[in-house]
Design an enzyme around this catalytic site. Structure first.
Site, mmCIF file in Angstrom:
data_model
loop_
_atom_site.group_PDB
_atom_site.id
_atom_site.type_symbol
_atom_site.label_atom_id
_atom_site.label_comp_id
_atom_site.label_asym_id
_atom_site.label_seq_id
_atom_site.Cartn_x
_atom_site.Cartn_y
_atom_site.Cartn_z
ATOM 1 C CB SER A 90 7.969 1.899 -12.516
ATOM 2 O OG SER A 90 7.442 2.410 -11.317
ATOM 3 C CE LYS A 103 4.905 0.166 -11.053
ATOM 4 N NZ LYS A 103 5.321 -1.042 -10.303
ATOM 5 C CE LYS A 130 6.765 2.704 -7.902
ATOM 6 N NZ LYS A 130 6.584 1.455 -7.121
ATOM 7 C CG ASP A 155 3.105 0.447 -7.127
ATOM 8 O OD1 ASP A 155 2.422 0.081 -6.148
ATOM 9 O OD2 ASP A 155 4.300 0.132 -7.273
ATOM 10 C CD GLU A 195 2.387 -2.835 -8.200
ATOM 11 O OE1 GLU A 195 3.373 -3.452 -7.754
ATOM 12 O OE2 GLU A 195 2.439 -2.129 -9.230
ATOM 13 C CG ASP A 203 4.469 -5.362 -5.091
ATOM 14 O OD1 ASP A 203 5.163 -6.350 -4.788
ATOM 15 O OD2 ASP A 203 4.987 -4.280 -5.422
ATOM 16 C CE LYS A 247 7.870 -5.140 -7.080
ATOM 17 N NZ LYS A 247 7.798 -4.014 -6.123
ATOM 18 N N GLY A 296 9.589 -5.020 -10.674
ATOM 19 C CA GLY A 296 11.000 -4.678 -10.662
ATOM 20 C C GLY A 296 11.409 -3.999 -9.376
#
Length: 368
Positions: free
Chosen positions: A135, A161, A163, A189, A214, A239, A263, A291
């Site tokens: 990430s 991934k 952000k 995400d 996400e 998520d 998660k 995570g």
């Protein structure tokens, strides 16, 4: 299994670099480690709540309080305890899944250690290693982003991934695609940073062939996600919206997601995480393991979960050095894009005393 007592240990682990998301920037990871002591074994769990209620309504001081005042005393009332009995024993207390997950995991770890059974085997894992993604936080510039992604690609991570947030979305994705090509497994995400009014903006991500986007909308907005899924081509992954097997089934039936991020801390523990896996598998919905910047303790347990057959996408189970110069356990080291699933009893790993003491802020012993 009878509990003798529970230790709450507050630790603060400096990050190798600031990690920025749409809800804030972290330079260190504050965690509560839960250690349960029984007549036969000890067990560890990790509370992944943040120091402030930004990612969710839970925060570390609140978790410590509810563990101390309600959750741990509730277990003291059980004549004999095993991991499946933890959730029912704590059910009277609403919410607090991250605190409950830490306590349940510690009990589960102790129970499995006393039986000599690895967590991966107990959960039903089918693999001895799992592919790892990474990430990448929001950066100050595209140059810094490309430099960071290049380092992770060279390190061997099989999926990246990014952000994103309004104003940092289309251009970063375009820059990474142009630099690394279409073969790179890439996803984004949003951490709830958008609204349905941003659908046209999010649709601009469709040409980049992303694995998924996400949690674009607020966690309660399942109907909004279902509507957004009709307006964009990129698969939607939920998520924060997925808090239980029931909520996963509801989201799937509404068409609010095509993929689910599991998660364990967010859903109340590894036993509920396995139930979510089973629901998604039954509906043909792929899952992956998210995570929360875990220490080696949480990372070990996540690897056991990610080895289940329904986890068909690389998760955020990065190597220890992704976030920390020194982990509190033996470090997890990436090999050809994979991390090994621990094979020892319980979660399969323990803290190193000197490393643990070096980051410990406080400890509290709760006798039963």
């Amino acid at each position: 299994m009878n509990l003798n007592g529970v230790e709450l240990r507050r630790v603060r682990m400096p990050l190798v670099a600031p990690f920025r998301t749409s809800f804030g920037t972290q330079t260190a990871r504050d965690l509560i480690l839960v250690r349960v002591v029984t007549a036969d074994a000890e067990g560890w769990g990790e509370c992944v709540a943040m120091a402030d209620p930004l990612y969710s309504s839970e925060y570390l001081d609140g978790c410590a309080d509810v563990l101390r005042r309600f959750l741990v005393p509730a277990l003291a009332c059980c004549d004999r305890l095993d991991a499946p009995a933890v959730a029912p024993a704590l059910a009277a207390f609403r919410g607090h899944p991250m605190a409950k997950a830490a306590l349940e995991t510690a009990v589960l770890d102790a129970e499995l250690r006393s039986r000599g059974v690895p967590l991966a085997r107990e959960l039903g894992a089918t693999r001895d290693r799992v592919p790892c993604g990474v990430s990448v936080g929001i950066m100050d510039s595209l140059e810094a982003l490309l430099e960071a992604v290049n380092a992770y690609v060279e390190a061997g991570y099989v999926r990246v991934k990014l952000k994103i947030e309004p104003g940092w979305d289309v251009e970063p994705v375009r820059a990474v695609r142009e630099r690394f090509g279409d073969d790179l497994l890439l996803q984004v995400d949003a951490n709830t940073a958008y609204t349905l009014r941003d659908a046209q903006r999010l649709a601009q991500l469709d040409p980049f062939g992303l694995l998924l986007i996400e949690q674009p909308l607020e966690e309660e907005d399942l109907l909004g996600h279902a509507h957004l899924a009709k307006l964009i081509k990129t698969p939607i992954c939920l998520d924060e919206s997925i808090t239980s097997a029931r909520s996963a089934a509801q989201a799937i039936s509404l068409g609010a997601c095509q993929i689910v991020n599991i998660k364990p801390g967010r859903v109340g523990g590894y036993l509920e995480a396995r139930r979510i896996h089973d629901v998604c598998t039954a509906h043909g919905v792929p899952v992956w393991c998210g995570g929360m910047l875990e220490s080696g303790l949480g990372r070990a347990a996540n690897l056991a979960l990610a080895a289940l057959p329904g986890f068909t996408l690389p998760g955020d189970t990065s190597a220890s050095d992704r976030y920390y110069q020194a982990d509190i356990t033996e470090p997890f080291v990436l090999t050809d894009g994979y991390l090994p699933v621990p094979t020892g009893p319980g979660i399969g790993i323990e803290p190193k005393p000197d490393a643990l003491n070096a980051v410990t802020v406080s400890t509290e012993w709760l006798p039963l």
